[in-house]
Design a protein around this motif. Structure first.
Motif, PDB file in Angstrom:
ATOM      1  N   GLN A 128      39.164  41.364  30.481  1.00 54.96           N
ATOM      2  CA  GLN A 128      39.800  42.560  30.014  1.00 54.96           C
ATOM      3  C   GLN A 128      38.790  43.656  29.828  1.00 54.96           C
ATOM      4  OE1 GLN A 128      42.102  41.976  26.429  1.00 54.96           O
ATOM      5  NE2 GLN A 128      42.783  44.303  26.261  1.00 54.96           N
ATOM      6  N   VAL A 129      39.228  45.005  30.259  1.00 53.50           N
ATOM      7  CA  VAL A 129      38.379  46.165  30.344  1.00 53.50           C
ATOM      8  C   VAL A 129      39.281  47.246  29.821  1.00 53.50           C
ATOM      9  CG1 VAL A 129      37.406  48.081  31.631  1.00 53.50           C
ATOM     10  CG2 VAL A 129      36.671  45.672  32.208  1.00 53.50           C
ATOM     11  N   GLY A 130      39.155  47.785  28.862  1.00 56.48           N
ATOM     12  CA  GLY A 130      40.391  48.531  28.143  1.00 56.48           C
ATOM     13  C   GLY A 130      41.747  48.078  27.900  1.00 56.48           C
ATOM     14  N   GLY A 131      42.746  48.631  28.667  1.00 57.85           N
ATOM     15  CA  GLY A 131      44.058  47.824  28.508  1.00 57.85           C
ATOM     16  C   GLY A 131      44.199  47.137  29.861  1.00 57.85           C
ATOM     17  N   LEU A 132      43.425  47.078  30.724  1.00 56.37           N
ATOM     18  CA  LEU A 132      43.710  46.199  32.001  1.00 56.37           C
ATOM     19  C   LEU A 132      42.921  44.747  31.884  1.00 56.37           C
ATOM     20  CD1 LEU A 132      44.174  46.783  34.949  1.00 56.37           C
ATOM     21  CD2 LEU A 132      41.717  47.021  35.524  1.00 56.37           C
ATOM     22  N   ALA A 164      31.089  43.665  35.408  1.00 61.18           N
ATOM     23  CA  ALA A 164      29.740  44.686  35.444  1.00 61.18           C
ATOM     24  C   ALA A 164      29.900  45.660  34.590  1.00 61.18           C
ATOM     25  CB  ALA A 164      29.397  44.979  36.645  1.00 61.18           C
ATOM     26  N   ALA A 165      31.018  46.147  34.348  1.00 59.13           N
ATOM     27  CA  ALA A 165      31.533  47.314  33.612  1.00 59.13           C
ATOM     28  C   ALA A 165      30.993  47.556  32.341  1.00 59.13           C
ATOM     29  CB  ALA A 165      33.019  47.577  33.460  1.00 59.13           C
ATOM     30  N   PRO A 166      30.388  48.854  32.042  1.00 52.11           N
ATOM     31  CA  PRO A 166      30.381  49.831  32.801  1.00 52.11           C
ATOM     32  C   PRO A 166      29.465  50.189  33.875  1.00 52.11           C
ATOM     33  CG  PRO A 166      29.576  50.250  30.740  1.00 52.11           C
ATOM     34  CD  PRO A 166      29.764  48.804  30.647  1.00 52.11           C
ATOM     35  N   ALA A 167      28.676  49.099  33.929  1.00 52.68           N
ATOM     36  CA  ALA A 167      27.411  49.656  35.138  1.00 52.68           C
ATOM     37  C   ALA A 167      27.987  49.514  36.329  1.00 52.68           C
ATOM     38  CB  ALA A 167      26.260  48.242  34.998  1.00 52.68           C
ATOM     39  N   ALA A 201      46.568  52.175  41.473  1.00 55.78           N
ATOM     40  CA  ALA A 201      47.522  53.371  41.278  1.00 55.78           C
ATOM     41  C   ALA A 201      49.053  53.105  40.781  1.00 55.78           C
ATOM     42  CB  ALA A 201      47.238  54.154  42.559  1.00 55.78           C
ATOM     43  N   THR A 202      49.147  51.874  41.245  1.00 54.49           N
ATOM     44  CA  THR A 202      50.592  51.553  41.057  1.00 54.49           C
ATOM     45  C   THR A 202      50.677  51.041  39.371  1.00 54.49           C
ATOM     46  OG1 THR A 202      50.282  49.200  41.339  1.00 54.49           O
ATOM     47  CG2 THR A 202      51.015  50.370  43.383  1.00 54.49           C
ATOM     48  N   LEU A 203      49.741  50.887  38.713  1.00 55.00           N
ATOM     49  CA  LEU A 203      49.459  50.756  37.449  1.00 55.00           C
ATOM     50  C   LEU A 203      49.457  51.896  36.523  1.00 55.00           C
ATOM     51  CD1 LEU A 203      47.631  47.164  37.356  1.00 55.00           C
ATOM     52  CD2 LEU A 203      50.200  47.687  37.313  1.00 55.00           C
ATOM     53  N   GLY A 204      49.274  52.981  37.103  1.00 53.88           N
ATOM     54  CA  GLY A 204      49.024  54.114  36.614  1.00 53.88           C
ATOM     55  C   GLY A 204      47.412  54.328  36.548  1.00 53.88           C
ATOM     56  N   LEU A 205      46.483  53.781  37.200  1.00 55.31           N
ATOM     57  CA  LEU A 205      44.944  53.934  36.988  1.00 55.31           C
ATOM     58  C   LEU A 205      44.604  54.536  38.679  1.00 55.31           C
ATOM     59  CD1 LEU A 205      44.486  50.513  35.472  1.00 55.31           C
ATOM     60  CD2 LEU A 205      44.356  52.709  34.195  1.00 55.31           C
ATOM     61  N   SER A 222      37.208  53.963  30.281  1.00 52.23           N
ATOM     62  CA  SER A 222      37.775  54.909  29.510  1.00 52.23           C
ATOM     63  C   SER A 222      39.046  55.348  30.328  1.00 52.23           C
ATOM     64  CB  SER A 222      36.707  56.054  29.443  1.00 52.23           C
ATOM     65  OG  SER A 222      36.718  56.809  30.611  1.00 52.23           O
ATOM     66  N   ARG A 223      39.312  54.851  31.564  1.00 49.72           N
ATOM     67  CA  ARG A 223      40.633  55.230  32.491  1.00 49.72           C
ATOM     68  C   ARG A 223      41.214  54.163  32.415  1.00 49.72           C
ATOM     69  NH1 ARG A 223      37.684  58.952  37.128  1.00 49.72           N
ATOM     70  NH2 ARG A 223      36.707  60.498  36.078  1.00 49.72           N
ATOM     71  N   CYS A 224      41.039  52.951  31.624  1.00 51.01           N
ATOM     72  CA  CYS A 224      41.831  51.797  32.052  1.00 51.01           C
ATOM     73  C   CYS A 224      42.755  51.507  30.518  1.00 51.01           C
ATOM     74  CB  CYS A 224      40.854  50.714  32.224  1.00 51.01           C
ATOM     75  SG  CYS A 224      40.151  50.675  33.828  1.00 51.01           S
ATOM     76  N   GLN A 225      42.750  52.407  29.738  1.00 54.77           N
ATOM     77  CA  GLN A 225      43.561  52.312  28.485  1.00 54.77           C
ATOM     78  C   GLN A 225      44.921  52.087  28.810  1.00 54.77           C
ATOM     79  OE1 GLN A 225      41.752  51.565  25.998  1.00 54.77           O
ATOM     80  NE2 GLN A 225      39.859  51.919  26.784  1.00 54.77           N
TER      81      GLN A 225
END
Length: 228
Positions: A128-132, A164-167, A201-205, A222-225
Motif C-alpha cells: 500500500q502506498v497512500g490510497g493505492l 521503493a517509494a518515495p525513492a 489513470a483509470t483509477l484517477g491517478l 502524495s498523488r496516490c491518496q
C-alpha cells in the motif's frame, strides 16, 4: 520445471515431449477449455499456449487465466500467426513471450528457461502506498472502490515502485529486477511504464509515476491518496 502445453497438433505435442522430457514435467491439453481447466487446477512454472485451439481461442484462454488464476504464471504464445497485430493481441491478452511456428525446439527450451527465471511476485503480501493497494500475487490493484487487474509485467513493475517509494529506481535497476540477465531492448521498459500509467489513470491517478532526471522512475505517494 513444470510446464503446461496447450496445443492441438498431436505430432507437435509428441516432438515437444520427446525433446523436453525427462528434464521437464509436462502436462498437455488439446482444447482451449481443457487447457484453461488445467491452468486453474495446478501450479505451473510456464504455460505454452497455442493461438488457434478448438473450443476456445488461445487469446480467450490467456485472458481467462489472467482473470481467474491466483498467481501470475508466465505464458508463452505458440502460433503460426506472425504479424505485429497478432503479437500485439497476444501481449494485450496477457502473454509474456511469443514464438512463431515453425520453431526450433532448442529455442523453445531457452525461452521456457528464461521465463521461469523471471522474478515472480511474493505471495500473501499486500502493498500500500497512500490510497493505492496492490495484491502482488494476483495483480489486483485498488484505489477506493475502483479495482483493476494488471498484466504480469505491469504488476511486477508497480510492486517494485511501491516497495521503493518515495525513492526513484533507475531504468537499469528496473530492467534487471524485471527480466534478470534476459532484459529486452531498452524501449521495452518505457512501453511497460506507459501501459502502467494508462491503467493507473483509470483509477484517477494520472501522474502517480514520475520521471526524475538522472534518477529514474518513482511512485509519488502524495498523488496516490484515495479520491472522493
Amino acid at each position: 520445471m513444470r510446464v503446461l502445453v496447450v496445443e492441438d497438433h498431436r505430432d507437435l505435442q509428441a516432438n515437444i515431449a520427446r525433446f523436453l522430457e525427462p528434464d521437464f514435467v509436462l502436462d498437455f491439453a488439446s482444447t482451449g477449455p481443457q487447457g484453461l481447466a488445467l491452468a486453474l487446477a495446478h501450479t505451473y512454472d510456464v504455460i505454452v499456449l497455442d493461438l488457434m485451439l478448438p473450443g476456445m481461442s488461445g487469446i480467450e484462454v490467456c485472458e481467462r487465466i489472467r482473470q481467474l488464476a491466483p498467481r501470475l504464471v508466465p505464458i508463452l504464445m505458440l502460433t503460426a500467426r506472425d504479424t505485429l497485430e497478432d503479437k500485439q493481441e497476444g501481449f494485450q491478452a496477457g502473454a509474456d513471450d511469443y514464438l512463431v511456428k515453425p520453431f526450433s525446439l532448442r529455442e523453445l527450451r531457452w525461452r521456457l528457461e528464461a521465463l521461469a527465471r523471471r522474478p515472480v511476485p511474493p505471495s500473501g503480501r499486500r502493498l500500500q502506498v497512500g490510497g493505492l493497494t496492490l495484491e502482488p500475487e494476483s495483480g489486483q490493484v485498488c484505489r477506493g472502490e475502483r479495482t483493476v487487474r494488471l498484466q504480469r509485467t505491469e504488476a511486477l513493475l508497480l510492486r517494485l515502485l511501491m516497495e521503493a517509494a518515495p525513492a526513484a529506481l533507475s531504468s537499469e535497476t528496473l530492467a534487471r529486477r524485471l527480466w534478470g540477465e534476459d532484459a529486452p531492448e531498452s524501449s521495452a521498459l518505457r512501453t511497460h511504464i506507459y501501459a502502467l500509467r494508462k491503467v493507473l489513470a483509470t483509477l484517477g491517478l494520472d501522474h502517480a509515476i514520475t520521471t526524475r532526471r538522472n534518477e529514474g522512475y518513482s511512485l509519488d505517494a502524495s498523488r496516490c491518496q484515495t479520491g472522493p
